[in-house]
Design a protein around this motif. Structure first.
Motif, PDB file in Angstrom:
ATOM      1  N   UNK A  56       0.802  -1.229   0.000  1.00 55.49           N
ATOM      2  CA  UNK A  56       0.000   0.000   0.000  1.00 55.49           C
ATOM      3  C   UNK A  56       0.835   1.279   0.000  1.00 55.49           C
ATOM      4  N   UNK A  57       2.140   1.162  -0.178  1.00 52.78           N
ATOM      5  CA  UNK A  57       3.022   2.324  -0.056  1.00 52.78           C
ATOM      6  C   UNK A  57       3.031   3.224  -1.291  1.00 52.78           C
ATOM      7  N   UNK A  58       2.401   2.817  -2.379  1.00 51.04           N
ATOM      8  CA  UNK A  58       2.362   3.658  -3.580  1.00 51.04           C
ATOM      9  C   UNK A  58       1.737   5.016  -3.295  1.00 51.04           C
ATOM     10  N   UNK A  59       2.426   6.076  -3.658  1.00 52.27           N
ATOM     11  CA  UNK A  59       1.913   7.428  -3.471  1.00 52.27           C
ATOM     12  C   UNK A  59       2.185   8.009  -2.092  1.00 52.27           C
ATOM     13  N   UNK A  60       2.830   7.247  -1.222  1.00 51.49           N
ATOM     14  CA  UNK A  60       3.145   7.739   0.124  1.00 51.49           C
ATOM     15  C   UNK A  60       4.491   8.452   0.069  1.00 51.49           C
ATOM     16  N   UNK A  61       4.528   9.681   0.564  1.00 52.33           N
ATOM     17  CA  UNK A  61       5.725  10.508   0.433  1.00 52.33           C
ATOM     18  C   UNK A  61       6.571  10.597   1.702  1.00 52.33           C
ATOM     19  N   UNK A  98      -2.093  15.175   2.194  1.00 55.78           N
ATOM     20  CA  UNK A  98      -2.049  14.174   1.127  1.00 55.78           C
ATOM     21  C   UNK A  98      -0.650  13.580   1.011  1.00 55.78           C
ATOM     22  N   UNK A  99      -0.599  12.264   0.761  1.00 55.88           N
ATOM     23  CA  UNK A  99       0.666  11.563   0.626  1.00 55.88           C
ATOM     24  C   UNK A  99       1.141  10.926   1.915  1.00 55.88           C
ATOM     25  N   UNK A 100       0.344  11.036   2.968  1.00 51.23           N
ATOM     26  CA  UNK A 100       0.690  10.426   4.248  1.00 51.23           C
ATOM     27  C   UNK A 100      -0.185   9.206   4.504  1.00 51.23           C
ATOM     28  N   UNK A 127     -11.391  16.796   5.182  1.00 50.77           N
ATOM     29  CA  UNK A 127     -10.119  17.490   5.414  1.00 50.77           C
ATOM     30  C   UNK A 127      -8.875  16.629   5.199  1.00 50.77           C
ATOM     31  N   UNK A 128      -9.062  15.327   4.952  1.00 54.75           N
ATOM     32  CA  UNK A 128      -7.897  14.446   4.815  1.00 54.75           C
ATOM     33  C   UNK A 128      -7.870  13.715   3.474  1.00 54.75           C
ATOM     34  N   UNK A 129      -8.248  14.396   2.417  1.00 58.22           N
ATOM     35  CA  UNK A 129      -8.224  13.781   1.083  1.00 58.22           C
ATOM     36  C   UNK A 129      -6.783  13.437   0.711  1.00 58.22           C
ATOM     37  N   UNK A 130      -6.603  12.257   0.117  1.00 54.65           N
ATOM     38  CA  UNK A 130      -5.276  11.820  -0.302  1.00 54.65           C
ATOM     39  C   UNK A 130      -4.463  11.164   0.796  1.00 54.65           C
ATOM     40  N   UNK A 131      -5.051  11.000   1.976  1.00 51.68           N
ATOM     41  CA  UNK A 131      -4.380  10.336   3.096  1.00 51.68           C
ATOM     42  C   UNK A 131      -4.894   8.902   3.163  1.00 51.68           C
ATOM     43  N   UNK A 132      -3.968   7.949   3.308  1.00 51.52           N
ATOM     44  CA  UNK A 132      -4.371   6.547   3.463  1.00 51.52           C
ATOM     45  C   UNK A 132      -4.461   6.220   4.947  1.00 51.52           C
ATOM     46  N   UNK A 133      -5.532   5.535   5.316  1.00 49.69           N
ATOM     47  CA  UNK A 133      -5.698   5.022   6.675  1.00 49.69           C
ATOM     48  C   UNK A 133      -5.823   3.515   6.557  1.00 49.69           C
ATOM     49  N   UNK A 134      -4.910   2.815   7.210  1.00 50.33           N
ATOM     50  CA  UNK A 134      -4.926   1.355   7.175  1.00 50.33           C
ATOM     51  C   UNK A 134      -5.214   0.835   8.574  1.00 50.33           C
ATOM     52  N   UNK A 135      -6.221  -0.020   8.651  1.00 48.50           N
ATOM     53  CA  UNK A 135      -6.547  -0.687   9.902  1.00 48.50           C
ATOM     54  C   UNK A 135      -6.295  -2.171   9.721  1.00 48.50           C
ATOM     55  N   UNK A 136      -5.524  -2.748  10.642  1.00 49.04           N
ATOM     56  CA  UNK A 136      -5.241  -4.181  10.620  1.00 49.04           C
ATOM     57  C   UNK A 136      -5.996  -4.797  11.785  1.00 49.04           C
ATOM     58  N   UNK A 137      -6.989  -5.595  11.469  1.00 46.53           N
ATOM     59  CA  UNK A 137      -7.817  -6.194  12.515  1.00 46.53           C
ATOM     60  C   UNK A 137      -8.841  -7.135  11.929  1.00 46.53           C
ATOM     61  N   UNK A 138     -10.006  -7.229  12.592  1.00 47.22           N
ATOM     62  CA  UNK A 138     -11.073  -8.112  12.138  1.00 47.22           C
ATOM     63  C   UNK A 138     -12.072  -7.324  11.290  1.00 47.22           C
ATOM     64  N   UNK A 151     -15.667   9.875   6.786  1.00 49.55           N
ATOM     65  CA  UNK A 151     -16.136  11.256   6.654  1.00 49.55           C
ATOM     66  C   UNK A 151     -14.987  12.269   6.483  1.00 49.55           C
ATOM     67  N   UNK A 152     -13.798  11.942   6.974  1.00 50.09           N
ATOM     68  CA  UNK A 152     -12.645  12.832   6.839  1.00 50.09           C
ATOM     69  C   UNK A 152     -12.115  12.859   5.409  1.00 50.09           C
ATOM     70  N   UNK A 153     -12.612  11.967   4.553  1.00 59.92           N
ATOM     71  CA  UNK A 153     -12.200  11.950   3.149  1.00 59.92           C
ATOM     72  C   UNK A 153     -10.977  11.095   2.869  1.00 59.92           C
ATOM     73  N   UNK A 154     -10.614  10.228   3.799  1.00 56.12           N
ATOM     74  CA  UNK A 154      -9.423   9.401   3.633  1.00 56.12           C
ATOM     75  C   UNK A 154      -9.662   8.253   2.657  1.00 56.12           C
ATOM     76  N   UNK A 155      -8.568   7.668   2.210  1.00 49.61           N
ATOM     77  CA  UNK A 155      -8.602   6.438   1.432  1.00 49.61           C
ATOM     78  C   UNK A 155      -8.444   5.315   2.456  1.00 49.61           C
TER      79      UNK A 155
END
Length: 162
Positions: A56-61, A98-100, A127-138, A151-155
């Motif tokens: 998932x690191x593509x586009x992360x700066x 974006x990019x984080x 307010x967080x467009x272009x930011x990736x949020x990854x959750x590892x769980x169930x 709602x924050x606009x994250x990916x």
């Protein structure tokens, strides 16, 4: 002169075949699956997190923001939880651009989700467009995280803990 013409003709015939040697495709080695750690030690989780995050690191700066909570039975869990929540709220309050990437993982996923839900309540919508949020769980907890962060606009990306 005849000899020169023959050499030129031979060179013209051989050169294209020599240049047509196809480059071999780079060999991609499949990374062996890393099992879910059973300990609460962050050092034990590092290889697992790298394994889960690499695709998932593509586009992360920059380096990902990783939020990790140990099991709730460790000494001073309440203090660790509170410090992690304050750090997350502070990071979100400053703004994540974006990019984080924000990564959430824990052997105590339920408490991690509670922290995410509490912290994201104050994030302005979109307010967080272009930011990736990854959750590892169930999966069930992943749906709760999705409802809290989208709602924050994250990916939002869910990775099953296994």
């Amino acid at each position: 002169m005849n000899m020169l013409i023959r050499l030129l003709v031979v060179a013209c015939l051989v050169l294209p075949f020599a240049a047509c040697k196809k480059a071999e495709a780079p060999k991609v080695e499949a990374q062996a699956a890393i099992p879910l750690p059973t300990s609460s030690e962050q050092k034990d989780w590092k290889p697992y997190l790298e394994y889960k995050l690499t695709p998932h690191m593509g586009g992360i700066t920059s380096s990902p923001f990783v939020y990790f909570l140990p099991k709730s039975d460790v000494e001073d869990f309440a203090g660790k939880y509170q410090r992690q929540l304050e750090k997350l709220e502070g990071d979100l309050g400053r703004g994540i651009i974006e990019g984080n990437m924000l990564v959430f993982a824990s052997p105590d996923s339920e408490k991690e989700v509670e922290m995410i839900e509490a912290a994201f309540k104050s994030v302005p919508a979109g307010s967080m467009k272009g930011v990736k949020v990854i959750f590892i769980g169930t999966g069930v907890l992943g749906e709760r995280v999705k409802a809290a962060v989208e709602p924050a606009g994250v990916n939002y990306i869910f990775e099953e803990a296994k």
